[in-house]
Write a protein that holds these residues in place. Structure first.
Motif, PDB file in Angstrom:
ATOM      1  N   VAL A   6       0.852  -1.176   0.000  1.00 16.43           N
ATOM      2  CA  VAL A   6       0.000   0.000   0.000  1.00 16.43           C
ATOM      3  C   VAL A   6       0.890   1.228   0.000  1.00 16.43           C
ATOM      4  CG1 VAL A   6      -1.691   1.306   1.317  1.00 16.43           C
ATOM      5  CG2 VAL A   6      -1.909  -1.160   1.130  1.00 16.43           C
ATOM      6  N   ALA A   7       1.976   1.171   0.723  1.00 17.84           N
ATOM      7  CA  ALA A   7       2.959   2.255   0.716  1.00 17.84           C
ATOM      8  C   ALA A   7       4.324   1.657   0.977  1.00 17.84           C
ATOM      9  CB  ALA A   7       2.637   3.305   1.780  1.00 17.84           C
ATOM     10  N   GLY A  31      -9.195   0.163   0.146  1.00 19.31           N
ATOM     11  CA  GLY A  31      -7.991   0.848  -0.296  1.00 19.31           C
ATOM     12  C   GLY A  31      -7.774   2.222   0.307  1.00 19.31           C
ATOM     13  N   THR A  32      -8.824   3.058   0.362  1.00 17.84           N
ATOM     14  CA  THR A  32      -8.655   4.412   0.876  1.00 17.84           C
ATOM     15  C   THR A  32      -8.232   4.394   2.336  1.00 17.84           C
ATOM     16  OG1 THR A  32     -10.314   5.273  -0.663  1.00 17.84           O
ATOM     17  CG2 THR A  32      -9.788   6.623   1.267  1.00 17.84           C
ATOM     18  N   GLU A  35      -4.649   3.303   2.560  1.00 17.02           N
ATOM     19  CA  GLU A  35      -3.739   4.367   2.123  1.00 17.02           C
ATOM     20  C   GLU A  35      -3.508   5.367   3.254  1.00 17.02           C
ATOM     21  OE1 GLU A  35      -2.014   4.647  -0.502  1.00 17.02           O
ATOM     22  OE2 GLU A  35      -2.908   3.343  -2.015  1.00 17.02           O
ATOM     23  N   HIS A  36      -4.581   5.744   3.951  1.00 14.09           N
ATOM     24  CA  HIS A  36      -4.446   6.679   5.071  1.00 14.09           C
ATOM     25  C   HIS A  36      -3.620   6.056   6.196  1.00 14.09           C
ATOM     26  CE1 HIS A  36      -6.879   9.969   3.633  1.00 14.09           C
ATOM     27  NE2 HIS A  36      -7.906   9.167   3.387  1.00 14.09           N
TER      28      HIS A  36
END
Length: 208
Positions: A6-7, A31-32, A35-36
């Motif tokens: 994801v990161a 996903g959102t 991501e956060h």
């Protein structure tokens, strides 16, 4: 790359956080939020979404992923355990946290049983509306029960959930520094408070 990221980060990875999706959906659906979470994670932490129980190429709800997640708690947990071993080996992480959404929490619990020999520090074990005590919505029972292992697991018709209450499984959970089970105060239509909170009952009425 790992194909799970994801990161990413250029700094060495110490803490691996694995998000495990539930029945019929994959991590892309979340996903959102992921991501956060990844953006807020400190250096040395990597947040990844599990693909162990996701059909190849599936970006959302898909029959392939549904079939995998309906294949039973044991099979789903074993696939997850293989993936976690690979992720730890690939990243060099020394600490692992697991976050399981719905059925993903049961897959996590089974995976822990398969990973007793993994030499890492287990940080946090978090479940989100996971049916720890089983329970099958009546609307599902007639349609699914005859041909899916997962629904039979949730109905206590197999050894899967009893085994997760056994000494070895509980010992695996005890290795985590933190254990949290989040439950929906209002029944979400699939997972009720009592099974997600391991209370077997209803939530207390809260004021304010």
């Amino acid at each position: 790359g790992l194909g799970h990221n994801v990161a990413g980060s250029e700094v060495p990875i110490q803490h691996l956080v694995v998000f495990v999706h539930g029945l019929g959906v994959n991590g892309a659906v979340h996903g959102t939020a992921l991501e956060h979470a990844a953006a807020a994670a400190p250096q040395g932490t990597r947040v990844v979404r599990s693909k162990a129980n996701t059909a190849a190429g599936a970006e959302g709800p898909a029959w392939g992923t549904m079939w995998l997640t309906l294949g039973g708690v044991v099979a789903g947990g074993q696939r997850l355990a293989v993936e976690i071993r690979q992720l730890v080996g690939d990243t060099g992480a020394t600490e692992v946290s697991l976050v399981g959404g719905s059925m993903g929490g049961l897959f996590c619990r089974q995976a822990i049983c398969e990973l007793q020999d993994l030499k890492v520090t287990w940080r946090s074990f978090i479940t989100l509306a996971t049916p720890h005590l089983g329970g099958v919505p009546r609307s599902w029972a007639a349609f699914f029960a005859a041909w899916t292992i997962t629904v039979r697991d949730l109905g206590w018709s197999t050894p899967a959930l009893p085994d997760l209450c056994g000494e070895e499984a509980v010992a695996g959970l005890s290795r985590f520094r933190q254990r949290v089970a989040y439950a929906p105060v209002v029944d979400d239509g699939i997972v009720a408070w009592g099974t997600a909170a391991l209370s077997g009952g209803e939530p207390e009425v809260l004021d304010g």
